[in-house]
Design a protein around this motif. Sequence first.
Motif, PDB file in Angstrom:
ATOM      1  N   ILE A 233       0.840  -1.196   0.000  1.00  0.00           N
ATOM      2  CA  ILE A 233       0.000   0.000   0.000  1.00  0.00           C
ATOM      3  C   ILE A 233       0.872   1.240   0.000  1.00  0.00           C
ATOM      4  N   ALA A 234       0.439   2.272  -0.727  1.00  0.00           N
ATOM      5  CA  ALA A 234       1.150   3.555  -0.789  1.00  0.00           C
ATOM      6  C   ALA A 234       0.524   4.519   0.211  1.00  0.00           C
TER       7      ALA A 234
ATOM      8  N   VAL B 183       5.980   3.139   0.284  1.00  0.00           N
ATOM      9  CA  VAL B 183       5.282   1.866   0.110  1.00  0.00           C
ATOM     10  C   VAL B 183       5.506   1.004   1.343  1.00  0.00           C
ATOM     11  N   TYR B 184       4.406   0.441   1.856  1.00  0.00           N
ATOM     12  CA  TYR B 184       4.457  -0.401   3.046  1.00  0.00           C
ATOM     13  C   TYR B 184       3.863  -1.775   2.745  1.00  0.00           C
ATOM     14  N   LYS B 185       4.329  -2.755   3.481  1.00  0.00           N
ATOM     15  CA  LYS B 185       3.686  -4.057   3.537  1.00  0.00           C
ATOM     16  C   LYS B 185       2.720  -4.004   4.714  1.00  0.00           C
ATOM     17  N   LEU B 186       1.426  -4.198   4.432  1.00  0.00           N
ATOM     18  CA  LEU B 186       0.390  -4.025   5.436  1.00  0.00           C
ATOM     19  C   LEU B 186      -0.256  -5.353   5.773  1.00  0.00           C
ATOM     20  N   ASP B 187      -0.294  -5.709   7.051  1.00  0.00           N
ATOM     21  CA  ASP B 187      -0.992  -6.901   7.524  1.00  0.00           C
ATOM     22  C   ASP B 187      -2.481  -6.578   7.620  1.00  0.00           C
ATOM     23  N   VAL B 188      -3.314  -7.256   6.846  1.00  0.00           N
ATOM     24  CA  VAL B 188      -4.738  -6.912   6.774  1.00  0.00           C
ATOM     25  C   VAL B 188      -5.532  -7.477   7.950  1.00  0.00           C
TER      26      VAL B 188
END
Length: 694
Positions: free
Chosen positions: A205-206, A217-222
Amino acid sequence: MPRDPWSHAMMFLRATLFLDQPLKSKQLCTFVTILLVALIAGCKGTGQAIPEPLPADVLDEVPGRIPLNVFASLPLVRRMTLSPSGEHIASIQNTAAGKTYLVVTTYDGKDVRRLLASDNKRYSIRWCDWVNDERLLVGVGADDGWSNLRWTETRLFAMNRDGSNLKTNLIAPSRDHNFFAREYLPQLQDRVIGKLPGDNRSVLIALDLDHHTYPDVYKLDVYTGSRELIERSTYGMRYWMADRQGVVRLGTAVEGTIVHILVKPVGQDRWQTLRKYDALREPELTPLGFDEDPNILFVAQPLDGRTAVYSINLSEPHLPPILRASHATYDIEGGLIYSSWLKRVVGVHSRFDESAGLYWNPDAKELQTRVDLALPGRINDIQDSSRDGRRHIVVSSHATQPPQWYLFDEDLNRLTLMVDGYPKLVPKELVKPMPVTLKARDGTVLHGYVTRPTQERQHGPMVLFPHGGPASRDVLDFDYWTQFLVSRGWAVLQVNFRGSSGYGGEFLQAGFKRWGLDMQDDLTDAARYAIEQGIADPERICIVGGSYGGYAALMGVVKTPELFRCAVSFAGVSDLRALLTDKRQFLGYELGAERQLGAWWSDRDRLKATSPVNHADTIRTPLLIVHGAEDRVVPVEQSRAMVEALKDAGFTRLRYVELPDGDHHLSRQDDRVTFFREMERFLITHLDGAERSE
């Protein structure tokens, strides 16, 4: 086959007028709490009151005529997507009561659950997508503003398909901010740029958490909302793209009108310039997305004056691009079609009169052919597919067939109708538009469509219906405005005037800085063509439009009052300099509003001369003006200023209706019904009646 999630990353380079990210954004510390309450209990919008509700329209009861509410109803489905296994379907559905729900069902329709609700006033459900077979992401929008500046905030929700484990605060303020900015929340929080193969918990996600308008930009845990920084916005990156392996490989920076496109080759850590150009003077290059091979990038760029799709091998930059899709008449404007089961990009979406896209993969083309044979004479768009390619969501429509949503099960060789978007509209009661070609006064060829209540009827009342945008295009497909007007006995003429998109860069740019001039002349010439061809009674033509079309309606009665008996402007522009003033506060101003309209100061004389608000004292034609108080594209002040100018000029043949919770797109059913009822009564009075403008 699903729409590619990265295909629209660079659509800002298109010649659009309106962008919606302001340079300054007011934080909403209690946004999630307020919005969650609203989702559960509903919320009440604010705005200037409109006149007392109109009584029930007896004209709706005329035997044999389709009721107004049938046209003005929101379509029952706005989006539908399959889970990776194809066992579950998520959709955004509208109800007869005007509410919108996120609905999850099994593919056989036996288990149906409503998960979220919106009344489409202060918030809306924008999109939904599956992360895995259990977890859904939902993009939610809400209006915000400060002083005279208004914009839309977006937030990202996550939940399980049974409604459990709802997470409304996925994006929390960063703990790494300095003291003064530690509670800043990004305006746009739903810019998901990709998924991570083999990781069913995370997305990319930006987010501009640290540097406003420059997202990292990140890696996001949903599930938990925890995030990990993947890529910093170096070089002033504003837009990002990841490859199919979940690696951030492309970024775009924009400085005024200068566009920098940078790529990171496979196995390297350094960014390299793929292309740098001035978007006002040089051919554009728009990245569309990567193939399964991370070295293959698809781009849109000109070919013989039309936008075509090419593939570039980033590992061998010396090789020329490979042409993948082009059309002799139209630009290729849509996103990539990626096949999850074939593991490759197989084609590109683009709207033509005969199809919804172009394929270069034979297996994908064969699937499309089978669907087209099952639903002949329609535009059949395969919008989503299961991971194994055995189940597909198909949206099928044509000019006299409102959109229908089908499930195609290849194992059962069965195509099942799931939802009819407008179930009360019967195709045989609708009218097919006929393509027309005409020449403007300078010889420019214009294309459009005429829809007539009875093809044999000559010299009847007609509505000239210019589209909005103006960088848009009327196509041969279902249009609820057109069908409603025709059902009331009025012919409708739609023409793709210069400045419309889809016909090549030269045609598009011919509309730049020509509002009220050549663009308006094209509409005038189209109306006169209709008179010459016996389509329209020269004494009974009305011009009706929304957004840019609303501007054209107002400008029409300024420039050629003798041609139009009446005019209807929905969400129309009236003051070009005021619009530029508003848009200067938003990103993309130089490539958007200024590119279209011109410079606020150096072009001031032309802008004033082509602004209807400055000609209110010359208008004699009856007007209906309608505008939503919550419009985030064309501010409601545009119509308010026009109305004030008309009143100051002593003009009395005006009906103004302001929709307190209305937006730019008539997203609320109550607003659609109100507007259609007002428009119907107005046209019956002035187009069918004996009254003629002074």
